[in-house]
Design a protein around this motif. Structure first.
Motif, PDB file in Angstrom:
ATOM      1  N   THR A 106       6.859  12.238   1.177  1.00  0.00           N
ATOM      2  CA  THR A 106       7.718  11.955   0.026  1.00  0.00           C
ATOM      3  C   THR A 106       9.192  11.972   0.423  1.00  0.00           C
ATOM      4  O   THR A 106       9.958  11.075   0.046  1.00  0.00           O
ATOM      5  N   THR A 159      10.008   8.906   2.479  1.00  0.00           N
ATOM      6  CA  THR A 159      10.056   7.704   1.636  1.00  0.00           C
ATOM      7  C   THR A 159      11.346   7.655   0.827  1.00  0.00           C
ATOM      8  O   THR A 159      11.972   6.586   0.709  1.00  0.00           O
ATOM      9  N   GLN A 202      14.118   6.714   3.138  1.00  0.00           N
ATOM     10  CA  GLN A 202      14.023   5.289   3.477  1.00  0.00           C
ATOM     11  C   GLN A 202      14.553   4.417   2.335  1.00  0.00           C
ATOM     12  O   GLN A 202      15.288   3.466   2.572  1.00  0.00           O
ATOM     13  N   SER A 242      10.084   4.941   9.517  1.00  0.00           N
ATOM     14  CA  SER A 242       9.740   5.750   8.338  1.00  0.00           C
ATOM     15  C   SER A 242       8.452   5.305   7.650  1.00  0.00           C
ATOM     16  O   SER A 242       7.643   6.139   7.241  1.00  0.00           O
ATOM     17  N   GLU A 243       8.260   3.994   7.510  1.00  0.00           N
ATOM     18  CA  GLU A 243       7.060   3.508   6.832  1.00  0.00           C
ATOM     19  C   GLU A 243       5.800   3.883   7.611  1.00  0.00           C
ATOM     20  O   GLU A 243       4.800   4.307   7.036  1.00  0.00           O
ATOM     21  N   ALA A 303       5.176   7.685   7.284  1.00  0.00           N
ATOM     22  CA  ALA A 303       4.682   7.992   5.934  1.00  0.00           C
ATOM     23  C   ALA A 303       3.212   7.605   5.799  1.00  0.00           C
ATOM     24  O   ALA A 303       2.417   8.344   5.208  1.00  0.00           O
ATOM     25  N   ARG A 304       2.844   6.462   6.355  1.00  0.00           N
ATOM     26  CA  ARG A 304       1.444   6.014   6.314  1.00  0.00           C
ATOM     27  C   ARG A 304       0.543   6.999   7.059  1.00  0.00           C
ATOM     28  O   ARG A 304      -0.525   7.373   6.567  1.00  0.00           O
TER      29      ARG A 304
END
Length: 168
Positions: A25, A28, A31, A45-46, A49-50
């Motif tokens: 969180t 995200t 980002q 970052s993506e 996070a994934r």
């Protein structure tokens, strides 16, 4: 499934899953701030996070077994008015355990294969096996929780016909 006894297995699943969701969180939010306010996206970052989400889900499944929060089809127990609830629940948990063992073994083989190839993730450039390690770890912990639940039913600590009341 009744009052849930205190577990002998530490709740590391809750800590890992919750920690992964919190970090995911925060990453995200950072980002989104960077992309829309600073007009400068983060490359990694993506992907991170994934991967944190994957870990949170697989490890969180184990905690869901402990809290008896997995979805289940209870039509047979309902039709039989709870007459075979104990037997049906034990059969269901045994099948669940077999599945957990299967996925854990296959997952370990896959992680070992990935470790031998040296494959890295695109943006973070970490070994890909760290991401896929979530599957055998999560299902292994879930298998331990299923064994724990089977033991509780066999020893009468929980009653499959009772209404859910969770106590820590």
């Amino acid at each position: 499934m009744g009052i849930i006894p205190k577990s002998k297995i530490p709740n590391i699943e809750m800590l890992i899953s919750s920690g992964a969701l919190v970090v995911m969180t925060v990453i995200t939010v950072v980002q989104v701030f960077n992309r829309y306010v600073l007009q400068n996206s983060l490359d990694w970052s993506e992907e991170l996070a994934r991967y944190l989400f994957i870990w949170a889900v697989y490890v969180g499944c184990s905690y869901a077994v402990y809290k008896d929060r997995h979805l289940e089809v209870t039509i047979l127990r309902t039709i039989c008015n709870g007459k075979f609830a104990r037997s049906l629940t034990l059969l269901s948990l045994t099948l669940n355990l077999l599945f957990c063992i299967f996925v854990t073994v296959v997952g370990i083989k896959f992680v070992l294969f990935l470790a031998s190839t040296g494959q890295k993730t695109p943006a973070l450039e970490i070994s890909a096996y760290w991401v896929y390690l979530s599957m055998p770890f999560g299902f292994g912990m879930m298998g331990l929780r299923v064994i724990e639940r089977i033991w509780w039913i066999m020893t009468g600590k929980i009653d499959p016909t009772a209404v859910d009341i969770i106590k820590e």
